[in-house]
Design a protein around this motif. Structure first.
Motif, short mmCIF file in Angstrom:
data_model
loop_
_atom_site.label_atom_id
_atom_site.label_comp_id
_atom_site.label_asym_id
_atom_site.label_seq_id
_atom_site.Cartn_x
_atom_site.Cartn_y
_atom_site.Cartn_z
N ARG A 1 0.85 -1.18 0.00
CA ARG A 1 0.00 0.00 0.00
C ARG A 1 0.89 1.24 0.00
O ARG A 1 2.10 1.15 0.13
N ALA A 2 0.25 2.39 -0.14
CA ALA A 2 0.95 3.68 -0.13
C ALA A 2 0.18 4.65 0.75
O ALA A 2 -1.02 4.48 0.99
N CYS A 3 0.88 5.67 1.22
CA CYS A 3 0.27 6.73 2.02
C CYS A 3 0.58 8.05 1.34
O CYS A 3 1.76 8.40 1.15
N VAL A 4 -0.45 8.77 0.95
CA VAL A 4 -0.28 10.05 0.26
C VAL A 4 -0.90 11.14 1.12
O VAL A 4 -2.08 11.06 1.47
N SER A 5 -0.09 12.11 1.51
CA SER A 5 -0.51 13.22 2.36
C SER A 5 -1.19 12.73 3.64
O SER A 5 -2.19 13.28 4.08
N GLY A 6 -0.65 11.66 4.22
CA GLY A 6 -1.17 11.14 5.48
C GLY A 6 -2.34 10.20 5.37
O GLY A 6 -2.85 9.70 6.37
N SER A 7 -2.79 9.90 4.16
CA SER A 7 -3.94 9.04 3.96
C SER A 7 -3.51 7.73 3.29
O SER A 7 -2.99 7.74 2.17
N TRP A 8 -3.72 6.59 4.01
CA TRP A 8 -3.34 5.29 3.48
C TRP A 8 -4.34 4.83 2.43
O TRP A 8 -5.56 4.93 2.61
N GLY A 9 -3.83 4.29 1.33
CA GLY A 9 -4.67 3.77 0.26
C GLY A 9 -5.03 2.32 0.50
O GLY A 9 -4.69 1.72 1.52
N ASP A 10 -5.74 1.75 -0.45
CA ASP A 10 -6.16 0.35 -0.37
C ASP A 10 -4.95 -0.57 -0.41
O ASP A 10 -3.91 -0.24 -0.98
N VAL A 11 -5.12 -1.76 0.13
CA VAL A 11 -4.06 -2.76 0.18
C VAL A 11 -4.16 -3.66 -1.05
O VAL A 11 -5.24 -4.16 -1.38
N ASP A 12 -3.03 -3.85 -1.74
CA ASP A 12 -2.93 -4.83 -2.82
C ASP A 12 -2.44 -6.13 -2.20
O ASP A 12 -1.51 -6.12 -1.39
N ARG A 13 -3.04 -7.26 -2.59
CA ARG A 13 -2.70 -8.54 -1.96
C ARG A 13 -2.24 -9.62 -2.94
O ARG A 13 -1.50 -10.51 -2.54
N ALA A 14 -2.70 -9.59 -4.15
CA ALA A 14 -2.48 -10.71 -5.07
C ALA A 14 -1.00 -10.85 -5.45
O ALA A 14 -0.35 -9.89 -5.84
N VAL A 15 -0.49 -12.07 -5.27
CA VAL A 15 0.85 -12.43 -5.75
C VAL A 15 0.76 -13.84 -6.33
O VAL A 15 -0.06 -14.65 -5.89
N PRO A 16 1.59 -14.15 -7.33
CA PRO A 16 1.51 -15.48 -7.96
C PRO A 16 2.09 -16.60 -7.09
O PRO A 16 1.78 -17.77 -7.31
N PHE A 17 2.92 -16.25 -6.11
CA PHE A 17 3.54 -17.25 -5.24
C PHE A 17 4.05 -16.54 -3.99
O PHE A 17 4.19 -15.32 -3.97
N PHE A 18 4.33 -17.31 -2.95
CA PHE A 18 4.91 -16.77 -1.72
C PHE A 18 6.36 -17.25 -1.66
O PHE A 18 6.62 -18.43 -1.41
N PRO A 19 7.32 -16.34 -1.89
CA PRO A 19 8.71 -16.76 -2.08
C PRO A 19 9.56 -16.87 -0.81
O PRO A 19 10.73 -17.28 -0.89
N PHE A 20 9.03 -16.52 0.33
CA PHE A 20 9.85 -16.43 1.55
C PHE A 20 9.71 -17.69 2.39
O PHE A 20 8.61 -18.14 2.69
N ILE A 21 10.85 -18.25 2.79
CA ILE A 21 10.89 -19.48 3.56
C ILE A 21 11.67 -19.22 4.84
O ILE A 21 12.76 -18.62 4.79
N LYS A 22 11.15 -19.69 5.96
CA LYS A 22 11.82 -19.45 7.24
C LYS A 22 13.25 -19.98 7.20
O LYS A 22 13.53 -21.03 6.62
N ASP A 23 14.14 -19.17 7.78
CA ASP A 23 15.56 -19.52 7.93
C ASP A 23 16.30 -19.65 6.59
O ASP A 23 17.35 -20.28 6.52
N GLN A 24 15.75 -19.06 5.52
CA GLN A 24 16.37 -19.15 4.20
C GLN A 24 16.69 -17.76 3.65
O GLN A 24 15.97 -16.79 3.90
N PRO A 25 17.75 -17.65 2.84
CA PRO A 25 18.12 -16.37 2.25
C PRO A 25 17.20 -16.01 1.08
O PRO A 25 16.57 -16.88 0.47
N PHE A 26 17.16 -14.73 0.76
CA PHE A 26 16.41 -14.25 -0.40
C PHE A 26 17.07 -12.97 -0.91
O PHE A 26 17.82 -12.31 -0.19
N LYS A 27 16.76 -12.64 -2.14
CA LYS A 27 17.22 -11.39 -2.75
C LYS A 27 15.99 -10.68 -3.31
O LYS A 27 15.29 -11.24 -4.16
N MET A 28 15.71 -9.48 -2.80
CA MET A 28 14.58 -8.69 -3.27
C MET A 28 15.09 -7.47 -4.03
O MET A 28 15.98 -6.79 -3.56
N GLU A 29 14.52 -7.23 -5.19
CA GLU A 29 14.87 -6.07 -6.00
C GLU A 29 13.62 -5.23 -6.21
O GLU A 29 12.59 -5.75 -6.61
N LEU A 30 13.74 -3.94 -5.90
CA LEU A 30 12.64 -2.99 -6.12
C LEU A 30 13.06 -2.06 -7.25
O LEU A 30 13.90 -1.18 -7.05
#
Length: 181
Positions: free
Chosen positions: A108-137
């Motif tokens: 989600r994003a916050c513009v001028s102090g007001s939070w927008g709607d939450v986006d939820r859909a993802v094709p998979f959940f890539p995070f595994i406990k105790d495992q490394p990951f690389k995230m690029e934004l």
């Protein structure tokens, strides 16, 4: 990041972010010092670091980390400024919350102090406990495109148009950060 465990409510619908106060000499920038001791201190979670010259089309932030052995959630946010006294800035370009209990990646994003709607859909959940990951934004013309371990996870359309004002990276929660670039 709007949620905190034991956080103090700052205003209706907004909660304080609890981060340690660091001085300029504490190495809280995205550039990483060469010594192991300084690197460990500068990448300690919770983390708040400056993005030199702000975001722009073609710029990306890379986070390499390891999920905690017993994770609850973690947050990554790109904000306009550092906020004041633990209170989040009024403009948050992207807040990303990874929740392990229900395997959700919320944005989600916050513009001028007001939070927008939450986006939820993802094709998979890539995070595994105790495992490394690389995230690029990746910052693109009309959106942020986020990859985890080389796979596209989601696109998030820009809610803020002044990309160069997006100058702070926040990280907190159930992870260890090993590298930022």
């Amino acid at each position: 990041m709007a949620e905190t465990h034991g956080g103090v409510t700052a205003a209706p619908g907004r909660r304080k972010w609890v981060f340690p106060q660091r001085g300029a000499a504490d190495g809280n920038k995205l550039s990483v010092c060469s010594s192991d001791r300084d690197t460990h201190r500068s990448l300690a979670v919770p983390f708040r670091g400056h993005i030199s010259d702000g975001m722009c089309v073609g710029k990306k932030v890379v986070l390499v980390g390891v999920v905690d052995p017993r994770p609850d959630r973690f947050y990554v946010a790109l904000t306009c400024g550092r906020g004041i006294s633990g209170e989040p800035p009024t403009d948050v370009a992207l807040e990303l919350c990874v929740r392990f209990k229900d395997q959700q990646v919320l944005r989600r994003a916050c513009v001028s102090g007001s939070w927008g709607d939450v986006d939820r859909a993802v094709p998979f959940f890539p995070f595994i406990k105790d495992q490394p990951f690389k995230m690029e934004l990746h910052c693109e013309h009309s959106r942020f495109r986020v990859f985890v371990d080389g796979q596209k996870l989601f696109d998030f359309s820009h809610r803020l148009t002044s990309l160069d004002k997006i100058d702070t990276l926040w990280i907190k929660g159930s992870l260890t950060v090993t590298k930022l670039a």
